[in-house]
Design a protein around this motif. Structure first.
Motif, PDB file in Angstrom:
ATOM      1  N   ILE A 298      -5.344  -0.600  -2.671  1.00 50.35           N
ATOM      2  CA  ILE A 298      -4.501  -1.500  -3.176  1.00 50.35           C
ATOM      3  C   ILE A 298      -3.252  -0.986  -4.094  1.00 50.35           C
ATOM      4  N   THR A 299      -1.903  -1.228  -3.484  1.00 46.65           N
ATOM      5  CA  THR A 299      -0.732  -0.444  -4.061  1.00 46.65           C
ATOM      6  C   THR A 299       0.289  -1.601  -4.219  1.00 46.65           C
ATOM      7  N   ASP A 300       1.146  -1.397  -5.251  1.00 48.89           N
ATOM      8  CA  ASP A 300       1.145  -0.548  -6.543  1.00 48.89           C
ATOM      9  C   ASP A 300       0.694  -1.595  -7.583  1.00 48.89           C
ATOM     10  N   ALA A 301      -0.165  -1.304  -8.470  1.00 40.36           N
ATOM     11  CA  ALA A 301      -0.568  -2.197  -9.564  1.00 40.36           C
ATOM     12  C   ALA A 301      -0.460  -1.656 -10.746  1.00 40.36           C
ATOM     13  N   LYS A 312       8.929   0.244  -1.704  1.00 42.49           N
ATOM     14  CA  LYS A 312       7.981  -0.147  -1.035  1.00 42.49           C
ATOM     15  C   LYS A 312       7.595   0.913   0.176  1.00 42.49           C
ATOM     16  N   VAL A 401      -0.823  -3.730   0.581  1.00 36.34           N
ATOM     17  CA  VAL A 401       0.591  -3.601  -0.165  1.00 36.34           C
ATOM     18  C   VAL A 401       0.869  -4.831  -0.917  1.00 36.34           C
ATOM     19  N   VAL A 402       0.958  -4.974  -2.273  1.00 37.77           N
ATOM     20  CA  VAL A 402       1.245  -6.018  -2.910  1.00 37.77           C
ATOM     21  C   VAL A 402       2.651  -6.450  -3.207  1.00 37.77           C
ATOM     22  N   GLY A 408      -0.420  -7.060  -7.967  1.00 38.22           N
ATOM     23  CA  GLY A 408      -1.438  -6.158  -7.651  1.00 38.22           C
ATOM     24  C   GLY A 408      -2.396  -5.998  -8.871  1.00 38.22           C
ATOM     25  N   ASN A 409      -1.937  -6.067  -9.925  1.00 39.73           N
ATOM     26  CA  ASN A 409      -2.762  -5.734 -11.042  1.00 39.73           C
ATOM     27  C   ASN A 409      -3.902  -7.170 -11.245  1.00 39.73           C
ATOM     28  N   ALA A 412      -6.416  -6.764  -8.386  1.00 41.61           N
ATOM     29  CA  ALA A 412      -7.339  -5.599  -8.621  1.00 41.61           C
ATOM     30  C   ALA A 412      -8.321  -5.984  -9.685  1.00 41.61           C
TER      31      ALA A 412
END
Length: 473
Positions: A298-301, A312, A401-402, A408-409, A412
């Motif tokens: 998972i990116t980017d958080a 991106k 890809v968020v 993203g946070n 996760a």
């Protein structure tokens, strides 16, 4: 409702001497873990992989699982079936049973006793080679009334063993990488560094105010006498000196201590003295999610708050490099949005479409991209089919890809605190991998974060052998 959905007994009057029934089941690691969970028996002879091939381990499993459980299943569901009351059992364990063995348990009526409606049954368990592993007899009170009802559905139980992380840690342990730890001035951050060293992952260089670092070690109950300690007046200087250790080749990894992430990253991105490259720096979580077949990146958080289209693209490139390092040759990348259709009213869907076209033109390589995709049809093939989405990525995504840091946070943390996932985090795109750990992280997660960084460092050294002379370790 089909016959398979129903359960029906055979009453005492319906049974004859010689009647028989059986069930077959393969023994898996999950079976052993569930048995330990229910029984509370955590004897290492059952659960420790070091014992997995020993005769003791295999016989214990035969006794615990197949001896009582599998034969009981035949008696309770097949013959006589519902309404059966167990009176006694005598079994002999003749051969070991191990993970992967397929066992057929059978019962055969040997004697009927009118008084009390008692049955005596011969019991046997055979492995896939036809060898007897268990033999004996059982005595039950058979039902006298017919019972036929819907079979009760078992609950969906997920086990969070995080084997993927264990294999990752084992793969890199024993060849520690020299790691600059910036400001390890709390017991938790100091312990994280020492535990990674004890696991054979890193060789710490502790950077911070000497008195505070030693106080943290004392509070954590850790001995740091074997580690190099570089003094610094405060957290800003700790970050700067840790970064300089990397620039000079004295360390090949950077790890966050008890300073704020922004403070460390400020030193990292400094144009004059930092660790910038031509890539945008980004963060990635490698999520080990119970019930999911493989890791999810998972990116980017954690780093880029509201990334632009160009940013991106770099976030994806960094994540693709990470996926390659952990063994995913052609990662499937899903660019997430709230919907799976392109809409001018939702800029994230336009970015997703543009990123996919960039991949088509070779501007992003080494992966399969698709987007926009909603979270459900990115990871669930059933959801993708329901929406009519035909794509090599939909339902099979390995990289998510968020749209922004907030999404993203939240994603996760939802997976971590509601889904039982572990999240190993690493910062990518700098001259060296950067390990970011949280106070809420388990020991396993902290070690996995270090292991991912070590893997990335080794991959970079192989790609650019000249680095080995400058920064060994």
């Amino acid at each position: 409702m089909t016959a398979e959905d129903m359960i029906e007994n055979r009453t005492f009057d319906e049974l004859n001497v010689g009647d028989t029934a059986s069930v077959t089941r393969a023994l898996s690691k999950r079976d052993i873990q569930l048995f330990a969970l229910v029984s509370g028996d955590v004897n290492p002879a059952h659960l420790d992989p070091e014992f997995a091939e020993t005769d003791s381990f295999r016989r214990v499993i035969a006794h615990g699982m197949w001896g009582g459980g599998l034969i009981s299943a035949v008696l309770g569901t097949e013959l006589p079936g519902p309404g059966t009351i167990y009176l006694g059992q005598s079994l002999r364990f003749r051969r070991p049973v191990g993970i992967g063995d397929t066992i057929t348990a059978s019962v055969t009526v040997r004697e009927k006793r009118e008084a009390g409606h008692v049955l005596v049954l011969d019991c046997a368990c055979l492995n896939q080679q036809g060898e007897t592993v268990i033999s004996g007899e059982a005595e039950v009170k058979a039902p006298t009334e017919k019972i036929r009802r819907a079979r009760i559905a078992l609950p969906d139980i997920r086990l969070s063993d995080h084997d993927g992380y264990r294999r990752l840690i084992d793969a890199v342990a024993g060849m520690p990488a020299r790691t600059a730890i910036a400001h390890p001035c709390t017991a938790a951050t100091l312990a994280a560094a020492v535990e990674a060293a004890e696991a054979g992952l890193i060789e710490p260089i502790l950077v911070g105010p000497e008195v505070r670092v030693r106080q943290a070690a004392e509070a954590a109950g850790k001995d740091i006498s074997a580690f190099r300690l570089v003094g610094a007046a405060h957290s800003h200087e700790s970050a700067a000196k840790a970064v300089e250790l990397v620039r000079s080749g004295e360390a090949v990894l950077l790890m966050k201590g008890s300073l704020h992430t922004d403070e460390l990253m400020g030193a990292v991105v400094s144009r004059a003295s930092g660790l910038r490259t031509e890539r945008r720096i980004s963060h990635a979580y490698i999520m080990d999610v119970p019930g999911h077949p493989g890791p999810l990146i998972i990116t980017d958080a954690a780093i880029n708050i509201a990334p632009t289209l160009e940013e991106k693209a770099d976030i994806i490139r960094n994540a693709v490099d990470l996926a390659h390092v952990i063994g995913i040759a052609e990662p499937k990348v899903a660019i997430l949005s709230a919907v799976e259709t392109v809409s001018p009213a939702m800029p994230t869907t336009l970015d997703a479409a543009a990123l996919c076209k960039m991949a088509d033109r070779g501007q992003i390589s080494g992966a399969l991209l698709d987007g926009p995709l909603a979270f459900d049809n990115a990871i669930s093939e059933a959801a993708a089919r329901e929406k009519g989405i035909v794509s090599p990525v939909a339902g099979k995504a390995q990289v998510l890809v968020v749209p922004d840091l907030e999404a993203g946070n939240m994603l996760a943390k939802q997976l971590t605190f509601l889904g039982g996932a572990d999240a190993a985090g690493v910062v990518l795109g700098a001259r060296v991998p950067i390990i970011l750990t949280s106070r809420a992280d388990s020991l396993r997660t902290r070690l996995a974060s270090c292991a991912v960084a070590v893997l990335l460092s080794r991959a970079a050294t192989k790609a650019a052998p000249g680095l080995a002379e400058k920064a060994p370790g």
